[in-house]
Design a protein around this motif. Structure first.
Motif, short mmCIF file in Angstrom:
data_model
loop_
_atom_site.label_atom_id
_atom_site.label_comp_id
_atom_site.label_asym_id
_atom_site.label_seq_id
_atom_site.Cartn_x
_atom_site.Cartn_y
_atom_site.Cartn_z
N VAL A 144 0.96 -1.12 0.13
CA VAL A 144 0.18 -0.07 0.01
C VAL A 144 0.92 1.18 0.04
O VAL A 144 1.51 1.65 1.00
N GLY A 145 1.16 1.76 -1.24
CA GLY A 145 1.93 3.25 -1.19
C GLY A 145 0.95 4.19 -0.56
O GLY A 145 -0.36 4.35 -1.13
N THR A 146 1.31 4.98 0.45
CA THR A 146 0.30 5.68 1.34
C THR A 146 1.10 7.21 1.15
O THR A 146 2.37 7.33 1.35
N SER A 147 0.07 8.12 0.74
CA SER A 147 0.54 9.44 0.95
C SER A 147 -0.67 10.34 1.72
O SER A 147 -1.82 9.97 1.80
N GLY A 148 -0.12 11.14 2.31
CA GLY A 148 -0.98 12.15 3.13
C GLY A 148 -0.38 12.50 4.37
O GLY A 148 -0.67 13.76 4.87
N GLY A 149 0.89 11.96 4.91
CA GLY A 149 1.72 12.87 5.76
C GLY A 149 1.01 13.05 7.18
O GLY A 149 0.24 12.24 7.35
N VAL A 150 1.39 14.03 7.86
CA VAL A 150 0.77 14.40 8.94
C VAL A 150 -0.54 14.84 8.97
O VAL A 150 -1.21 14.95 10.12
N TRP A 151 -1.13 15.28 7.83
CA TRP A 151 -2.45 15.76 7.86
C TRP A 151 -3.52 14.48 7.49
O TRP A 151 -4.75 14.65 7.38
N GLY A 152 -3.00 13.12 7.30
CA GLY A 152 -3.84 12.15 6.99
C GLY A 152 -4.76 11.90 8.20
O GLY A 152 -6.10 11.34 7.62
N LEU A 153 -4.62 12.11 9.39
CA LEU A 153 -5.38 11.69 10.48
C LEU A 153 -6.77 12.35 10.09
O LEU A 153 -7.83 11.90 10.37
N GLU A 154 -6.88 13.53 9.74
CA GLU A 154 -8.10 14.48 9.59
C GLU A 154 -8.48 14.40 8.33
O GLU A 154 -9.56 14.29 8.05
N GLU A 155 -7.73 14.46 7.13
CA GLU A 155 -7.88 14.59 5.82
C GLU A 155 -7.95 13.17 5.18
O GLU A 155 -8.63 13.04 4.18
N GLY A 156 -7.58 12.38 5.55
CA GLY A 156 -7.43 10.95 5.08
C GLY A 156 -6.32 10.82 4.20
O GLY A 156 -5.62 11.59 4.03
N TYR A 157 -5.88 9.45 3.75
CA TYR A 157 -4.71 9.14 3.00
C TYR A 157 -4.85 8.54 1.73
O TYR A 157 -5.98 7.83 1.39
N MET A 189 -4.44 -0.95 -7.57
CA MET A 189 -3.60 -0.70 -8.87
C MET A 189 -3.54 -2.08 -9.65
O MET A 189 -3.46 -1.87 -10.92
N GLY A 190 -3.24 -3.23 -9.22
CA GLY A 190 -3.15 -4.38 -9.81
C GLY A 190 -2.42 -5.39 -8.90
O GLY A 190 -2.46 -5.51 -7.77
N ASP A 191 -1.43 -6.18 -9.43
CA ASP A 191 -0.86 -7.26 -8.90
C ASP A 191 0.10 -6.74 -7.73
O ASP A 191 0.34 -5.43 -7.71
N VAL A 192 0.31 -7.56 -7.02
CA VAL A 192 1.40 -7.11 -5.84
C VAL A 192 2.83 -6.42 -6.53
O VAL A 192 3.06 -6.79 -7.39
N GLY A 193 3.03 -5.28 -5.83
CA GLY A 193 4.26 -4.55 -6.21
C GLY A 193 3.52 -3.34 -6.92
O GLY A 193 4.42 -2.13 -7.00
N SER A 194 2.54 -3.34 -7.66
CA SER A 194 1.98 -2.26 -8.34
C SER A 194 1.78 -0.98 -7.70
O SER A 194 1.82 -0.12 -8.07
N GLY A 195 1.41 -1.27 -6.22
CA GLY A 195 1.02 -0.09 -5.40
C GLY A 195 2.36 0.84 -5.10
O GLY A 195 2.22 1.98 -5.12
N HIS A 196 3.45 -0.09 -4.77
CA HIS A 196 4.62 0.66 -4.40
C HIS A 196 5.07 1.27 -5.71
O HIS A 196 5.87 2.31 -5.65
N PHE A 197 5.02 0.71 -6.86
CA PHE A 197 5.44 1.16 -8.05
C PHE A 197 4.79 2.66 -8.43
O PHE A 197 5.34 3.63 -8.62
N VAL A 198 3.38 2.59 -8.33
CA VAL A 198 2.61 3.79 -8.49
C VAL A 198 3.22 4.86 -7.48
O VAL A 198 3.21 6.29 -7.77
N LYS A 199 3.39 4.56 -6.39
CA LYS A 199 3.66 5.42 -5.08
C LYS A 199 4.97 6.27 -5.77
O LYS A 199 5.25 7.17 -5.27
N MET A 200 5.87 5.13 -5.92
CA MET A 200 7.23 5.80 -6.42
C MET A 200 7.08 6.69 -7.67
O MET A 200 7.74 7.78 -7.46
#
Length: 329
Positions: A144-157, A189-200
């Motif tokens: 799970v490529g995750t974006s949201g940083g310190v704002w994610g708690l309130e705004e979501g990730y 996104m797809g098969d395993v690895g695709s989440g981190h690829f897209v996040k990259m």
């Protein structure tokens, strides 16, 4: 009246809202790594009724989450014992050796059908290798490529998910809670690895966008004839402009503290994703001059003094809580 950060709520419209769907039932999961992201993700999950078991090498981090309603675990084995099968163990640990070490410590305690999630910024090639290791034990591995940083708690990730369909479906209750909305801000996104690829690639694009903002504000600061109020410029651009964005919201917020950015050293760190994106572009014969130049600029920041790099450092601090070097360090 001061504008609210970071979301531009004025953009929302009833015309774009989809019909509200019933929320999935709450689930139980173990959160491993209770830093800035992991702890807040655990809190957001608990707010929506999910049961969280938390572990971190820092006992005070475990206690803090326990005080907010989680079950604290003194060790990974104890965390696994608290979970009902099929278990979900969600890792939010730094990319690299820490992920391999955590996975190695988990594997002896998990059973066939359990799910291991890597929500950190791992290189997708490492994710593919780790998924193979998990599969040998009959486990499902989800990135799970995750974006949201310190704002994610309130705004979501924002979450870019890779992995087998059945495992992702099992994680859906948690994903819909962590995302900005049940049907937005996350996707399989797809098969395993695709989440981190897209996040990259996401982070590589982020490098380029941040660089353009920082250079533009540096140009305006250098035009001494007009003595521009850069915070006012950023506020003006936040609404109606084609360059409005969350990064611009955060730039305006950083400039509220003083447009000279005094006290910030023009040192811009990088956590690896930009480098990986440039390497991937080269391997695929895809020209990526903007992302590449933005990466080189971050390297340049370590040997020269410029307003561009001060503002880049300030932006990273705003969205991710990343440390900045003060001028007296």
């Amino acid at each position: 009246m001061r504008n609210t950060f970071p979301a531009q709520r004025a953009r929302r419209s009833n015309l774009t809202r989809s019909p509200k769907r019933p929320s999935p039932p709450p689930m139980q999961l173990g959160m491993i790594g209770l830093g800035k992201m992991g702890a807040n993700m655990g809190r957001r999950l608990m707010r929506d009724g999910h049961e969280v078991v938390g572990f971190d090498l820092d006992e005070s981090a475990v206690q803090a989450l326990e005080d907010d309603g989680a079950t604290g675990a003194p060790a990974l084995e104890a965390l696994v014992d608290e979970l009902e099968p099929p278990r979900v163990c969600w890792m939010m640990v730094p990319a690299g050796d820490a992920v391999d070490a955590t996975l190695g410590d988990l594997l002896p305690h998990l059973d066939e059908g359990d799910i291991v999630v890597d929500g950190g910024n791992s290189n997708y090639k490492d994710t593919l290798r780790r998924a193979g290791r998990a599969e040998e034990h009959g486990l499902h591995y989800v990135d799970v490529g995750t974006s949201g940083g310190v704002w994610g708690l309130e705004e979501g990730y924002s979450m870019m998910v890779g992995g087998p369909d059945a495992a992702v479906d099992q994680l859906r209750p948690a994903l819909t809670t962590l995302a900005p909305g049940p049907d937005k801000g996350w996707g399989h996104m797809g098969d395993v690895g695709s989440g981190h690829f897209v996040k990259m690639v996401h982070n590589g694009i982020e490098y380029g966008v941040m660089q353009a903002y920082a250079e533009g504000f540096d140009i305006m600061k250098s035009k001494e004839k007009f003595d521009l109020d850069l915070q006012k410029v950023a506020e003006t651009w936040r609404f109606g402009s084609v360059v409005r964005s969350w990064l611009l919201d955060l730039t305006a917020r950083a400039l509220e503290e003083g447009q000279d950015l005094s006290g910030i050293e023009p040192w811009v760190d990088d956590s690896g994703e930009g480098r990986w994106t440039v390497k991937e572009a080269i391997d695929l014969d895809v020209p990526a001059p903007v992302i590449t130049d933005a990466l080189i600029s971050r390297l340049d920041s370590r040997v020269e003094d410029s307003y561009t790099h001060k503002l880049l450092a300030a932006m990273r601090n705003q969205f991710g809580g990343h440390d900045v070097k003060s001028s007296d360090e």
